[in-house]
Design an enzyme around this catalytic site. Structure first.
Site, PDB file in Angstrom:
ATOM      1  N   ASN A  86      24.713  37.131  29.552  1.00  0.00           N
ATOM      2  CA  ASN A  86      23.868  36.094  30.138  1.00  0.00           C
ATOM      3  C   ASN A  86      24.789  35.063  30.783  1.00  0.00           C
ATOM      4  O   ASN A  86      26.015  35.169  30.724  1.00  0.00           O
ATOM      5  CB  ASN A  86      22.931  35.476  29.094  1.00  0.00           C
ATOM      6  CG  ASN A  86      23.677  34.837  27.931  1.00  0.00           C
ATOM      7  OD1 ASN A  86      24.757  34.266  28.099  1.00  0.00           O
ATOM      8  ND2 ASN A  86      23.105  34.931  26.738  1.00  0.00           N
ATOM      9  N   MET A  87      24.213  34.057  31.420  1.00  0.00           N
ATOM     10  CA  MET A  87      25.030  33.126  32.195  1.00  0.00           C
ATOM     11  C   MET A  87      25.996  32.350  31.304  1.00  0.00           C
ATOM     12  O   MET A  87      27.152  32.105  31.683  1.00  0.00           O
ATOM     13  CB  MET A  87      24.128  32.162  32.968  1.00  0.00           C
ATOM     14  CG  MET A  87      24.812  31.506  34.149  1.00  0.00           C
ATOM     15  SD  MET A  87      25.347  32.729  35.359  1.00  0.00           S
ATOM     16  CE  MET A  87      26.523  31.766  36.309  1.00  0.00           C
ATOM     17  N   ALA A  88      25.546  31.977  30.107  1.00  0.00           N
ATOM     18  CA  ALA A  88      26.423  31.243  29.194  1.00  0.00           C
ATOM     19  C   ALA A  88      27.600  32.112  28.768  1.00  0.00           C
ATOM     20  O   ALA A  88      28.750  31.641  28.710  1.00  0.00           O
ATOM     21  CB  ALA A  88      25.631  30.771  27.978  1.00  0.00           C
ATOM     22  N   GLU A  89      27.329  33.384  28.458  1.00  0.00           N
ATOM     23  CA  GLU A  89      28.401  34.301  28.064  1.00  0.00           C
ATOM     24  C   GLU A  89      29.362  34.554  29.222  1.00  0.00           C
ATOM     25  O   GLU A  89      30.578  34.655  29.034  1.00  0.00           O
ATOM     26  CB  GLU A  89      27.791  35.614  27.567  1.00  0.00           C
ATOM     27  CG  GLU A  89      27.038  35.469  26.246  1.00  0.00           C
ATOM     28  CD  GLU A  89      26.142  36.651  25.933  1.00  0.00           C
ATOM     29  OE1 GLU A  89      25.816  36.838  24.747  1.00  0.00           O
ATOM     30  OE2 GLU A  89      25.741  37.377  26.875  1.00  0.00           O
ATOM     31  N   ASP A 140      18.145  42.500  24.275  1.00  0.00           N
ATOM     32  CA  ASP A 140      17.972  43.856  23.745  1.00  0.00           C
ATOM     33  C   ASP A 140      17.098  44.690  24.670  1.00  0.00           C
ATOM     34  O   ASP A 140      17.369  45.865  24.926  1.00  0.00           O
ATOM     35  CB  ASP A 140      17.325  43.809  22.357  1.00  0.00           C
ATOM     36  CG  ASP A 140      18.197  43.130  21.313  1.00  0.00           C
ATOM     37  OD1 ASP A 140      19.412  43.036  21.539  1.00  0.00           O
ATOM     38  OD2 ASP A 140      17.647  42.696  20.287  1.00  0.00           O
TER      39      ASP A 140
END
Length: 476
Positions: free
Chosen positions: A195-198, A264
């Site tokens: 995701n964007m944070a990761e 998921d």
């Protein structure tokens, strides 16, 4: 892009990762505890759902795919709950049960749609023997077409590099839902879904889409990935590949209630779609549509092919195209609930010609929905002999799914569709040619259930056999 749903029953996916059990306690709150300034919840019901890698496997099964899961658990009651729940969905569970660890369990106390507290029962799996998982992977790999590594940093993927190498050596693509800032441990994977944070945790903050693309391609090069699918919340998803233009998908979420388990769902639909034969961009489009559905549900959630088809094509085109048998039965139930009349026919349809098209149009006019059941390659070969079919099952089904008269296309492997027809029980069963109704496979079952059996004439001058003869003779 509006991709046609693949036949997920043809997809085999191996899921390896952190297995969890999600428990929910529900009840009203009406007072504050006299013991401490906390609300008192009167628990009225509870629910148990597979979580983490187990939720990934459940998502694949809910689409009609074949899921095989390998993970670490304790020898305890939550592990038994997971095996029973997943087993009921025909997920093959291959858990490594360890004496010194509990199965990871998360208990959420819910009231009036709000989560009041979460209690975690877990110890991180550490210093486990990688062979415990590798040996199980090795046995499973010949029977799958994609591998998902579901990483929640709980220890099951402590030796993730060995798992990646094992799958790639078997020429099976590896899809990873990453955790943490160390992408080096995922080197050589086919695709990651941060995701964007990761993504920013690894690549650094980005101020524009161009900068995100530049940094994403740099990560692909640095860590020898084939692709990155960056999930960007309300901004949709972006697929990045070496030497290919970025592929951006806008969000399809109408309302967002809970993002639990959305990652998921994305990776499960993506990997199952690739395993079912879809190219990567179409698989990402399907995953994007799936994410838009599950964020509108509470808690870790799965979706059916019916919901996925509605997200792609709209509610009036529910489950358009190729569909698994299990999903077809559910789709027919929904159609009947709407008062729709379901028509069903079957055949090999090896080389689609004008006679077939005319026949489909006439069959469709008899009701509201038309199902076409198609003999698989093995079935055609038994019926028609060597050299047939000319076109393989997936291509025959894709052409039929493209006809405006056809709603659903489903494969069957037997010589006749009698068993399938008995499961579906259409309102009207149709067959072309000079059959008598009592001679048609499945006809007796349809009539016994109150349905009709009709015989339609084929258009003169149209024959697959004659077309093949003409091609071999160099005519036409």
């Amino acid at each position: 892009m509006k991709p046609i749903l693949p036949d997920y029953s043809q997809s085999g996916v191996l899921v390896v990762g952190d297995v969890m059990l999600d428990r929910y306690w529900y009840g009203p709150t009406g007072r504050i505890s006299p013991e401490a300034p906390v609300p008192v919840v009167k628990v009225e019901n509870n629910e148990e759902r597979p979580g983490g890698a187990a939720n990934v496997a459940m998502n694949i099964a809910s689409l009609g795919g074949h899921a095989h899961i390998v993970g670490l658990t304790g020898k305890d009651e939550p592990a038994e709950v997971l095996k029973n729940t997943l087993g009921a969905l025909k997920v093959k569970c291959d858990f490594v049960e360890l004496d010194d660890y509990p199965t990871i369990t998360k208990l959420r106390v819910m009231s009036r749609g709000q989560q009041l507290i979460r209690l975690d029962f877990e110890d991180k799996f550490e210093n486990t023997d990688p062979e415990l998982v590798l040996s199980r992977m090795e046995q499973a790999l010949p029977n799958v077409r994609s591998v998902i590594l579901s990483d929640y940093a709980k220890g099951a993927l402590e030796h993730v590099q060995s798992f990646i190498q094992k799958a790639r050596a078997a020429n099976v693509p590896v899809f990873i839902d990453p955790k943490g800032a160390d992408f080096e441990r995922y080197r050589g994977a086919t695709l990651l879904t941060p995701n964007m944070a990761e993504f920013e945790l690894v690549a650094g903050k980005v101020k524009s889409e161009d900068e995100m693309i530049e940094k994403g391609l740099a990560l692909i090069e640095e860590f020898d990935f084939e692709a990155l699918l960056v999930t960007r919340s309300e901004h949709g998803m972006t697929l990045l590949r070496k030497g290919v233009e970025p592929f951006h998908l806008p969000t399809q979420a109408k309302e967002v209630y809970d993002v639990t388990g959305a990652g998921d769902t994305v990776i499960s639909v993506l990997a199952a779609s690739v395993a079912a034969g879809k190219p990567l961009d179409e698989a990402c489009a399907l995953a994007n549509a799936a994410a838009g559905v599950v964020v509108g549900k509470l808690g870790t959630s799965t979706l059916s092919t019916i919901e996925l088809a509605e997200a792609i094509h709209g509610s009036q085109d529910t489950d358009y195209g190729v569909i698994s048998e299990a999903a077809l039965v559910e789709a027919v139930k929904r159609a009947r609930a709407k008062g729709e009349k379901v028509v069903m026919t079957n055949g090999c349809f090896d080389i689609l010609h004008a006679g077939h098209v005319s026949y489909m149009n006439h069959a469709a006019e008899l009701g509201d929905r038309l199902i076409v059941a198609v003999n698989t390659d093995e079935s055609v070969k038994r019926l028609k002999g060597p050299g047939r079919p000319v076109n393989p099952t997936d291509r025959r089904m894709a052409v039929l799914a493209g006809l405006g008269a056809v709603d659903w296309v489903v494969p069957f492997s037997e010589d006749t569709p009698q068993r399938l027809i008995s499961e579906v029980l259409p309102s009207i069963l149709v067959k072309g040619g000079d059959y008598k109704p009592e001679e048609i496979a499945g006809g007796a079952e349809v009539i016994a259930a109150g349905g009709e059996v009709k015989v339609l004439n084929f258009e003169d001058g149209c024959s697959t056999t004659e077309i093949i003869k003409a091609i071999k003779g160099g005519r036409g």
